[in-house]
Design a protein around this motif. Structure first.
Motif, PDB file in Angstrom:
ATOM      1  N   ALA A  30       0.834  -1.206   0.000  1.00 26.90           N
ATOM      2  CA  ALA A  30       0.000   0.000   0.000  1.00 26.90           C
ATOM      3  C   ALA A  30       0.869   1.256   0.000  1.00 26.90           C
ATOM      4  N   GLN A  31       1.981   1.215   0.720  1.00 28.08           N
ATOM      5  CA  GLN A  31       2.885   2.359   0.755  1.00 28.08           C
ATOM      6  C   GLN A  31       3.469   2.616  -0.633  1.00 28.08           C
ATOM      7  N   ALA A  32       3.823   1.547  -1.326  1.00 22.28           N
ATOM      8  CA  ALA A  32       4.340   1.692  -2.688  1.00 22.28           C
ATOM      9  C   ALA A  32       3.253   2.219  -3.618  1.00 22.28           C
ATOM     10  N   LEU A  33       2.040   1.703  -3.473  1.00 18.40           N
ATOM     11  CA  LEU A  33       0.921   2.145  -4.301  1.00 18.40           C
ATOM     12  C   LEU A  33       0.623   3.628  -4.085  1.00 18.40           C
ATOM     13  N   ALA A  34       0.806   4.079  -2.858  1.00 17.32           N
ATOM     14  CA  ALA A  34       0.560   5.490  -2.550  1.00 17.32           C
ATOM     15  C   ALA A  34       1.686   6.399  -3.064  1.00 17.32           C
ATOM     16  N   GLY A  35       2.805   5.792  -3.459  1.00 25.28           N
ATOM     17  CA  GLY A  35       3.911   6.577  -3.989  1.00 25.28           C
ATOM     18  C   GLY A  35       4.962   6.933  -2.949  1.00 25.28           C
ATOM     19  N   TYR A  36       4.963   6.236  -1.813  1.00 23.65           N
ATOM     20  CA  TYR A  36       5.906   6.539  -0.740  1.00 23.65           C
ATOM     21  C   TYR A  36       6.852   5.377  -0.461  1.00 23.65           C
ATOM     22  N   GLU A  37       7.129   4.594  -1.482  1.00 23.21           N
ATOM     23  CA  GLU A  37       8.014   3.449  -1.338  1.00 23.21           C
ATOM     24  C   GLU A  37       9.407   3.906  -0.918  1.00 23.21           C
ATOM     25  N   GLY A  38       9.960   3.219   0.075  1.00 17.76           N
ATOM     26  CA  GLY A  38      11.302   3.527   0.526  1.00 17.76           C
ATOM     27  C   GLY A  38      11.400   4.667   1.520  1.00 17.76           C
ATOM     28  N   ILE A  39      10.297   5.342   1.791  1.00 20.88           N
ATOM     29  CA  ILE A  39      10.309   6.439   2.762  1.00 20.88           C
ATOM     30  C   ILE A  39      10.012   5.843   4.136  1.00 20.88           C
ATOM     31  N   PRO A  40      10.876   6.084   5.113  1.00 21.50           N
ATOM     32  CA  PRO A  40      10.621   5.549   6.451  1.00 21.50           C
ATOM     33  C   PRO A  40       9.296   6.071   7.021  1.00 21.50           C
ATOM     34  N   GLU A  41       8.613   5.217   7.734  1.00 22.07           N
ATOM     35  CA  GLU A  41       7.307   5.592   8.290  1.00 22.07           C
ATOM     36  C   GLU A  41       7.394   6.839   9.168  1.00 22.07           C
ATOM     37  N   ALA A  42       8.485   6.988   9.889  1.00 24.50           N
ATOM     38  CA  ALA A  42       8.654   8.137  10.780  1.00 24.50           C
ATOM     39  C   ALA A  42       8.677   9.466  10.018  1.00 24.50           C
ATOM     40  N   GLU A  43       9.006   9.419   8.736  1.00 27.27           N
ATOM     41  CA  GLU A  43       9.075  10.642   7.930  1.00 27.27           C
ATOM     42  C   GLU A  43       7.750  10.989   7.251  1.00 27.27           C
TER      43      GLU A  43
END
Length: 123
Positions: A30-43
């Protein structure tokens, strides 16, 4: 601050428990689908984490429906057991509508104000 997995569990508590082992993979997709792949959750902002949680929860709907339909077929003779699964399936239909709407609203809220049209200063 809540984690994405906590947010998914808030949206679909029974289904998140049912698929607990695969939940991190669903969230990663889901994170990749949203376009935030590789971004740490804390950010990620809370709004972005909510979008990912909505996408992950929506991804759980299909396997949950499949599971409940299989379970419902096992309790064909038991009216009370069947009614429980019918209620769960109705809930999932309602959640699908709510999640679809929420995803659209969150994506719109995250969109930058940039319309793609360059500002030109006229003198």
């Amino acid at each position: 601050m809540a984690t994405i997995i906590d947010m998914v569990k808030n949206r679909l508590p029974d289904e998140a428990t049912l698929f607990n082992a695969s939940l991190p993979v669903v969230v990663e997709e889901a994170q990749a689908l949203a376009g935030y792949e590789g971004i740490p959750e804390a950010e990620l902002s809370t709004t972005r984490k909510s979008l990912i949680a909505d996408l992950a929860a929506k991804a759980l709907l299909l396997p949950a429906r499949s599971h409940y339909k299989k379970e419902m077929s096992k309790v064909e003779g038991d009216g009370a057991g069947r009614a429980e699964f019918v209620d769960k399936l109705k809930f999932l239909d309602t959640m699908e509508t709510a999640l679809t709407r929420s995803i659209a609203e969150r994506r719109q809220g995250i969109q930058p104000a940039d319309t793609g049209v360059a500002m030109i200063v006229m003198e």
